[in-house]
Write a protein that holds these residues in place. Structure first.
Motif, PDB file in Angstrom:
ATOM      1  N   ASP A 184       0.798  -1.370   0.108  1.00  0.00           N
ATOM      2  CA  ASP A 184       0.107   0.243  -0.044  1.00  0.00           C
ATOM      3  C   ASP A 184       0.773   1.084   0.568  1.00  0.00           C
ATOM      4  O   ASP A 184       0.499   2.236  -0.166  1.00  0.00           O
ATOM      5  N   LEU A 185       1.656   0.628   0.157  1.00  0.00           N
ATOM      6  CA  LEU A 185       2.815   2.406   0.821  1.00  0.00           C
ATOM      7  C   LEU A 185       3.367   2.795  -0.694  1.00  0.00           C
ATOM      8  O   LEU A 185       3.400   3.384  -1.422  1.00  0.00           O
ATOM      9  N   VAL A 186       4.206   1.956  -0.718  1.00  0.00           N
ATOM     10  CA  VAL A 186       4.408   1.814  -3.150  1.00  0.00           C
ATOM     11  C   VAL A 186       2.892   2.011  -3.777  1.00  0.00           C
ATOM     12  O   VAL A 186       3.330   3.245  -4.104  1.00  0.00           O
ATOM     13  N   LEU A 187       1.976   2.017  -3.390  1.00  0.00           N
ATOM     14  CA  LEU A 187       1.275   1.813  -4.643  1.00  0.00           C
ATOM     15  C   LEU A 187       0.569   4.023  -4.104  1.00  0.00           C
ATOM     16  O   LEU A 187       0.107   4.979  -4.783  1.00  0.00           O
ATOM     17  N   PHE A 188       0.842   3.819  -3.145  1.00  0.00           N
ATOM     18  CA  PHE A 188       0.700   5.536  -2.424  1.00  0.00           C
ATOM     19  C   PHE A 188       1.391   6.106  -3.237  1.00  0.00           C
ATOM     20  O   PHE A 188       1.062   7.994  -3.499  1.00  0.00           O
ATOM     21  N   LEU A 189       2.859   6.171  -2.511  1.00  0.00           N
ATOM     22  CA  LEU A 189       3.956   6.863  -2.831  1.00  0.00           C
ATOM     23  C   LEU A 189       3.980   7.069  -5.177  1.00  0.00           C
ATOM     24  O   LEU A 189       4.143   8.305  -5.963  1.00  0.00           O
ATOM     25  N   ALA A 190       3.408   5.917  -5.888  1.00  0.00           N
ATOM     26  CA  ALA A 190       3.199   5.498  -6.777  1.00  0.00           C
ATOM     27  C   ALA A 190       2.333   6.880  -7.258  1.00  0.00           C
ATOM     28  O   ALA A 190       2.348   7.573  -8.448  1.00  0.00           O
ATOM     29  N   ALA A 191       1.242   6.768  -6.838  1.00  0.00           N
ATOM     30  CA  ALA A 191       0.215   7.905  -7.204  1.00  0.00           C
ATOM     31  C   ALA A 191       0.423   9.571  -7.586  1.00  0.00           C
ATOM     32  O   ALA A 191       0.374   9.979  -8.108  1.00  0.00           O
ATOM     33  N   VAL A 192       1.276   8.905  -5.921  1.00  0.00           N
ATOM     34  CA  VAL A 192       1.717  11.114  -5.882  1.00  0.00           C
ATOM     35  C   VAL A 192       2.761  11.657  -7.346  1.00  0.00           C
ATOM     36  O   VAL A 192       2.337  12.207  -7.651  1.00  0.00           O
ATOM     37  N   VAL A 193       3.648  10.293  -7.657  1.00  0.00           N
ATOM     38  CA  VAL A 193       4.088  10.357  -9.147  1.00  0.00           C
ATOM     39  C   VAL A 193       3.893  10.439 -10.044  1.00  0.00           C
ATOM     40  O   VAL A 193       3.958  11.846 -10.930  1.00  0.00           O
ATOM     41  N   LEU A 194       2.682   9.969  -9.901  1.00  0.00           N
ATOM     42  CA  LEU A 194       2.116  10.165 -11.077  1.00  0.00           C
ATOM     43  C   LEU A 194       0.906  11.113 -11.477  1.00  0.00           C
ATOM     44  O   LEU A 194       1.199  11.778 -12.003  1.00  0.00           O
ATOM     45  N   VAL A 195       0.119  11.126 -10.089  1.00  0.00           N
ATOM     46  CA  VAL A 195      -0.274  12.798 -10.231  1.00  0.00           C
ATOM     47  C   VAL A 195       0.133  14.193 -10.302  1.00  0.00           C
ATOM     48  O   VAL A 195       0.532  15.284 -11.433  1.00  0.00           O
ATOM     49  N   LEU A 196       2.023  13.682 -10.078  1.00  0.00           N
ATOM     50  CA  LEU A 196       2.756  15.158 -10.459  1.00  0.00           C
ATOM     51  C   LEU A 196       3.313  15.146 -11.724  1.00  0.00           C
ATOM     52  O   LEU A 196       3.298  15.866 -11.981  1.00  0.00           O
ATOM     53  N   TYR A 197       4.223  13.945 -11.801  1.00  0.00           N
ATOM     54  CA  TYR A 197       3.867  14.230 -13.397  1.00  0.00           C
ATOM     55  C   TYR A 197       2.564  14.394 -14.392  1.00  0.00           C
ATOM     56  O   TYR A 197       4.070  14.949 -15.410  1.00  0.00           O
ATOM     57  N   GLY A 198       1.864  13.693 -14.469  1.00  0.00           N
ATOM     58  CA  GLY A 198       0.688  14.383 -14.843  1.00  0.00           C
ATOM     59  C   GLY A 198       0.351  15.859 -15.117  1.00  0.00           C
ATOM     60  O   GLY A 198       0.351  16.566 -16.746  1.00  0.00           O
ATOM     61  N   ILE A 199       0.472  16.611 -13.982  1.00  0.00           N
ATOM     62  CA  ILE A 199       0.535  18.219 -13.656  1.00  0.00           C
ATOM     63  C   ILE A 199       1.557  18.629 -14.956  1.00  0.00           C
ATOM     64  O   ILE A 199       0.887  19.760 -15.697  1.00  0.00           O
ATOM     65  N   GLY A 200       2.536  17.789 -14.587  1.00  0.00           N
ATOM     66  CA  GLY A 200       4.147  18.338 -14.606  1.00  0.00           C
ATOM     67  C   GLY A 200       4.031  18.794 -16.069  1.00  0.00           C
ATOM     68  O   GLY A 200       4.335  19.634 -17.095  1.00  0.00           O
ATOM     69  N   ILE A 201       3.176  17.407 -17.352  1.00  0.00           N
ATOM     70  CA  ILE A 201       4.220  17.688 -18.616  1.00  0.00           C
ATOM     71  C   ILE A 201       2.492  18.904 -18.500  1.00  0.00           C
ATOM     72  O   ILE A 201       3.082  18.811 -20.454  1.00  0.00           O
ATOM     73  N   SER A 202       1.833  18.546 -18.272  1.00  0.00           N
ATOM     74  CA  SER A 202       0.503  19.752 -19.256  1.00  0.00           C
ATOM     75  C   SER A 202       1.089  20.493 -18.986  1.00  0.00           C
ATOM     76  O   SER A 202       0.533  21.878 -19.275  1.00  0.00           O
ATOM     77  N   LEU A 203       1.418  21.611 -17.595  1.00  0.00           N
ATOM     78  CA  LEU A 203       2.217  22.548 -17.451  1.00  0.00           C
ATOM     79  C   LEU A 203       3.825  23.053 -18.515  1.00  0.00           C
ATOM     80  O   LEU A 203       3.330  23.930 -18.721  1.00  0.00           O
ATOM     81  N   PHE A 204       4.204  22.159 -18.658  1.00  0.00           N
ATOM     82  CA  PHE A 204       5.577  22.662 -19.066  1.00  0.00           C
ATOM     83  C   PHE A 204       6.204  22.042 -20.203  1.00  0.00           C
ATOM     84  O   PHE A 204       6.748  22.365 -20.691  1.00  0.00           O
ATOM     85  N   LYS A 205       5.824  20.847 -20.441  1.00  0.00           N
ATOM     86  CA  LYS A 205       5.450  20.178 -21.497  1.00  0.00           C
ATOM     87  C   LYS A 205       4.181  20.045 -22.753  1.00  0.00           C
ATOM     88  O   LYS A 205       4.632  19.735 -24.138  1.00  0.00           O
ATOM     89  N   LYS A 206       3.239  21.182 -22.705  1.00  0.00           N
ATOM     90  CA  LYS A 206       1.980  21.020 -23.212  1.00  0.00           C
ATOM     91  C   LYS A 206       2.113  20.165 -24.061  1.00  0.00           C
ATOM     92  O   LYS A 206       1.258  19.846 -24.859  1.00  0.00           O
ATOM     93  N   SER A 207       2.136  18.937 -22.887  1.00  0.00           N
ATOM     94  CA  SER A 207       0.690  17.783 -23.971  1.00  0.00           C
ATOM     95  C   SER A 207       0.014  17.581 -22.998  1.00  0.00           C
ATOM     96  O   SER A 207      -0.724  17.991 -22.096  1.00  0.00           O
ATOM     97  N   ASP A 208      -1.111  17.064 -24.154  1.00  0.00           N
ATOM     98  CA  ASP A 208      -2.341  16.368 -23.605  1.00  0.00           C
ATOM     99  C   ASP A 208      -2.607  15.311 -23.349  1.00  0.00           C
ATOM    100  O   ASP A 208      -3.808  14.714 -22.832  1.00  0.00           O
ATOM    101  N   ALA A 209      -1.457  14.621 -22.717  1.00  0.00           N
ATOM    102  CA  ALA A 209      -1.850  13.346 -21.992  1.00  0.00           C
ATOM    103  C   ALA A 209      -1.516  12.867 -20.485  1.00  0.00           C
ATOM    104  O   ALA A 209      -2.187  12.219 -19.897  1.00  0.00           O
ATOM    105  N   GLY A 210      -1.799  14.859 -20.269  1.00  0.00           N
ATOM    106  CA  GLY A 210      -1.480  14.522 -18.559  1.00  0.00           C
ATOM    107  C   GLY A 210      -2.942  13.598 -18.144  1.00  0.00           C
ATOM    108  O   GLY A 210      -2.513  13.451 -16.737  1.00  0.00           O
ATOM    109  N   ILE A 211      -3.342  13.895 -18.309  1.00  0.00           N
ATOM    110  CA  ILE A 211      -5.211  13.221 -17.337  1.00  0.00           C
ATOM    111  C   ILE A 211      -5.058  11.557 -17.348  1.00  0.00           C
ATOM    112  O   ILE A 211      -5.200  11.033 -16.478  1.00  0.00           O
TER     113      ILE A 211
END
Length: 377
Positions: free
Chosen positions: A260-287
């Motif tokens: 569960d700890l691994v899943l939670f940490l992976a969740a945080v990374v995925l959400v931050l990555y999705g937000i990051g590529i939407s803001l800084f890489k102009k990607s439409d795959a962040g969702i």
């Protein structure tokens, strides 16, 4: 197959199913989040129509998942259903009424002869987005803060607050998660717009509003997580079934359940990555990244709330009335029969996936609106 499993194993299996449905619902709340942004992103009638129509293609998924989530909870853990819905009925009625407004709005907004006008139904969609996300977060937070109820020897619910569930809104931790879900849904809604709408002006507004929603989400969510890790939790003595307050219970649950700890940490990374590529890489795959992270985060929170000798629906009024997955579940026979039905879930998921892809093969544009070929909400 399922007959050979112990009652406890079936209870745990169904808590995992409930967690999957709850996590899926949390991801699909991007529809509600998008509904609160119609007038901020759409500046004219055509732009608002594009926004509403791309959401309209998905709102039934959210509604169906909500109904399935409630039905599965009722069948697998009926004592929770009777306690929560029977006691906090004003809170649940407001939430359900908000979803009725959503269904009516998509059905009647563009119907000929609409006497109320499109703006009325657009306001209803905003209300559904605001109330639905906020109350969902508050309800989930109450799994960690507790509710004011007691149970008699016959499991009759005695709700101690005359507000009947609305009092949950006056708890700081509940509101923190409520606003985190609200801003997360708006963030996911913005990323969904990026993924499904083809319009340069809308694209620019979306990326600007991503900053306005992603930052508050991160602040509220971080506040909730820190608070949760530090607060005492509702623990269960496995030998006596006695409920007691244990310091740092939910932090210990994460540590003692490493998966569960691994899943939670992976969740945080995925959400931050999705937000990051939407803001800084102009990607439409962040969702897809942020949505997957949302699913994992909510799934892990449900496991923290229900597993490792924890009361998932605690009573802040009478500790011993708190509900655990053992106390609140259906019989071994009922859970066994339902477990066979659950084997159809992968087929339902596959259907949703193929339907989703078919609806989103092409981005919505003003040319499509002007062609008159698409169905309009």
């Amino acid at each position: 197959m399922f007959e050979s499993l112990s009652h406890l194993a079936l209870q745990q299996y169904w808590w995992i199913i409930i967690s999957v449905l709850g996590a899926t619902l949390a991801f699909l709340m991007f529809v509600q989040g998008g509904q609160t942004l119609i007038y901020q992103i759409g500046k004219d009638k055509d732009e608002r129509t594009m926004l509403i129509n791309t959401l309209g293609r998905k709102w039934e998924f959210t509604f169906t998942t909500l109904v399935t989530f409630g039905g599965a909870f009722f069948a697998s853990f009926p004592l929770f259903y009777s306690t929560s819905f029977g006691g906090a009925y004003w809170g649940w009625m407001i939430l359900l009424f908000a979803f009725i407004l959503q269904a009516v709005s998509y059905e009647f907004r563009s119907r000929p002869g609409n006497v109320f006008g499109a703006r009325t139904y657009e306001f209803f969609l905003f209300l559904n987005g605001l109330i639905g996300t906020l109350l969902l977060g508050v309800v989930v937070a109450s799994f960690f803060t507790g509710s004011q109820f007691s149970l008699t020897d016959l499991n009759e619910t005695r709700w101690q607050s005359p507000l009947r569930g609305i009092e949950l809104l006056f708890n700081g931790l509940n509101l923190t998660l409520g606003f985190a879900v609200f801003f997360l849904a708006r963030t996911l809604g913005l990323m969904y717009f990026l993924n499904t709408i083809e319009d340069e002006n809308i694209d620019q507004r979306i990326r600007k509003h991503l900053w306005y929603n992603a930052i508050p989400f991160l602040v509220f969510f971080l506040t909730f997580v820190v608070w949760l890790m530090l607060k005492p939790g509702f623990a269960v003595n496995p030998d006596t079934s006695e409920i007691f307050m244990q310091p740092n219970k939910y932090f210990l649950n994460l540590i003692e359940m490493p998966v569960d700890l691994v899943l939670f940490l992976a969740a945080v990374v995925l959400v931050l990555y999705g937000i990051g590529i939407s803001l800084f890489k102009k990607s439409d795959a962040g969702i897809w990244f942020a949505g997957s992270g949302t699913f994992l985060a909510v799934f892990s929170l449900f496991l923290i709330a229900g597993f490792n000798n924890t009361a998932f629906y605690p009573s802040s009024y009478d500790l011993q009335s708190s509900l655990t997955i053992m106390k609140a579940s259906s019989s071994h026979f009922t859970l066994t029969v339902m477990s066979y039905v659950s084997l159809f879930v992968p087929f339902v998921i596959a259907y949703i996936w193929f339907t989703w892809r078919a609806m989103n093969k092409k981005k919505i544009s003003k040319d499509e609106l002007n062609s008159g070929e698409a169905h309009f909400y």
